[in-house]
Design an enzyme around this catalytic site. Sequence first.
Site, PDB file in Angstrom:
ATOM      1  N   ALA A   1       0.815  -0.946   0.317  1.00 59.63           N
ATOM      2  CA  ALA A   1      -0.436  -0.120  -0.194  1.00 59.63           C
ATOM      3  C   ALA A   1       1.084   1.467   0.117  1.00 59.63           C
ATOM      4  O   ALA A   1       1.871   0.828  -0.027  1.00 59.63           O
ATOM      5  CB  ALA A   1      -0.797  -0.185   1.208  1.00 59.63           C
ATOM      6  N   LYS A   2       0.300   2.439  -0.084  1.00 61.20           N
ATOM      7  CA  LYS A   2       1.140   3.862   0.240  1.00 61.20           C
ATOM      8  C   LYS A   2      -0.175   4.826   0.409  1.00 61.20           C
ATOM      9  O   LYS A   2      -1.039   4.070   0.043  1.00 61.20           O
ATOM     10  CB  LYS A   2       1.911   3.987  -1.347  1.00 61.20           C
ATOM     11  CG  LYS A   2       3.208   4.643  -1.005  1.00 61.20           C
ATOM     12  CD  LYS A   2       4.465   4.283  -1.081  1.00 61.20           C
ATOM     13  CE  LYS A   2       5.396   5.260  -0.168  1.00 61.20           C
ATOM     14  NZ  LYS A   2       6.676   4.418  -0.058  1.00 61.20           N
ATOM     15  N   GLY A   3       0.421   5.987   1.055  1.00 61.58           N
ATOM     16  CA  GLY A   3      -0.548   6.713   1.007  1.00 61.58           C
ATOM     17  C   GLY A   3       0.380   7.994   0.872  1.00 61.58           C
ATOM     18  O   GLY A   3       1.715   8.137   1.146  1.00 61.58           O
TER      19      GLY A   3
END
Length: 436
Positions: free
Chosen positions: A96-98
């Site tokens: 994931a990434k944000g």
Amino acid sequence: MQLYKSTINKIEETLKFLGIDGGVLEKLKKPQKILEFKVSAGGKKYKGWRVQYNNARGPFKGGIRFHPGVNLDEMKALAVWMALKAAVMNIPLGGAKGGIAVDPFKLSQKELESLSRGYIKAIYKNIGPWKDIPAPDVNTNAQIMAWMMDEYSKITDNFSPAVITGKPVEIGGSYGRENATGVGGAFVLIDFLKKNYFCDKFEKGKNKCPIRLMGDHSDFSKLTVAIQGFGNVGSSIAQALYKEGFKITAISDVQGGIRSEHGFNIFEVIDCVKKTGTVSGCYCVGNMCEAQGNYKVISNKDLLESDVDILIPAALENQITKENAGKIKAKIILEMANGPINPEADEILKKRGVLMIPDILANAGGIVVSYFEWMQNLQGDQWEEGAVLSKLHKLMAGSLADVIKIVEKYNTDMRTAAYILAIERISRAMNLRGGF
Ligand code: NAD
């Protein structure tokens, strides 16, 4: 080409190569979930994202970036790379990434705290110790992770250190996490050099011998290194390599760089950066002025084209493109940033015989010690730094050996080999679970 598209193209190429179909590509083409929202701080609103790419092998895992250039395409690509990295390292996590499109240097400390808490308010329903575990990335740090963990714990009314990694050690952070990415990269580079891969071993393969170490294979004093980016990753790999005797002759950050053919004392540079905030003014620190007459202030362009043995991009994506790939003089590029070389440059460098140790292997030390931190939190334990580093070394060396085995088996480059390893593992998990 956009980052996400080129990453999916590479996955497609890998799946074809492996003869895997059955709709796997269709499932890997899209992130499983994309959250898009706005976060307020200091009377302004900023765009934020959390991209959950794939969790076939374990909970989503990936950092949070605060940078004006953050955008959805970048978040999606970074989320894929996280999934690939966890798979290359064979740890049970997804990707994931944000991030938030913001310049955090323009915010007060109070506004930064409110932005960090606001980010968690926007995503708390979608994260959790068995769901999605964020971590630091560009311009985010242990303090920000502490605020985020606190906000999540407050909202859920549950003390939850395992929801986020990269925290301060006083509140469940792991010893060794702060420098893990840099130290992990140094382990990979040193193991690679010590084993004289593609020199003594697999000499007849597609890969040329980049650097042959003589004698007992542990004298690095003749090897010169240039490092782009002197934040968490750049400064920690600089320290790790300096301690091992490498000569670091060029360093830069967003404001510019410095070069000295005699090599910098990294600890003096770090002290200077603490005072001035940038390496670009640190060419003349400690006793280096007299000892090193030949220092120079350089640009980031100069840094990448430095005449060194090893180039370490440790800043942002897309730094080496078709414009400068032909001018790179290094024999080895150790990708500590995510995606620093674009696909066109990758082809040029391969043809020129420059060895690239890919990001999804080289910079995986961060996700590995994040995984250790998560395990310690779930067990209510805290390991000593020595134990953390020796486990990290074991995993990094093991994955390097796994990648090299694939290089040998398919006579391919290290990036393709790392993709093969990761995609095989992810697609196997998807098939076994069946729910993807
Ligand atoms: P950081 O914010 O601590 O440092 C970034 C550094 O890059 C700073 O020195 C900054 O001045 C420099 N920089 C920014 N733009 C630049 C430019 N245009 N030219 C030259 N230098 C520039 O970030 P970090 O955590 O060290 O991350 C660096 C890279 O490593 C990113 O690609 C990140 O995704 C990747 N990475 C980080 C981790 C981690 O654990 N922090 C793990 C894996 C990969």
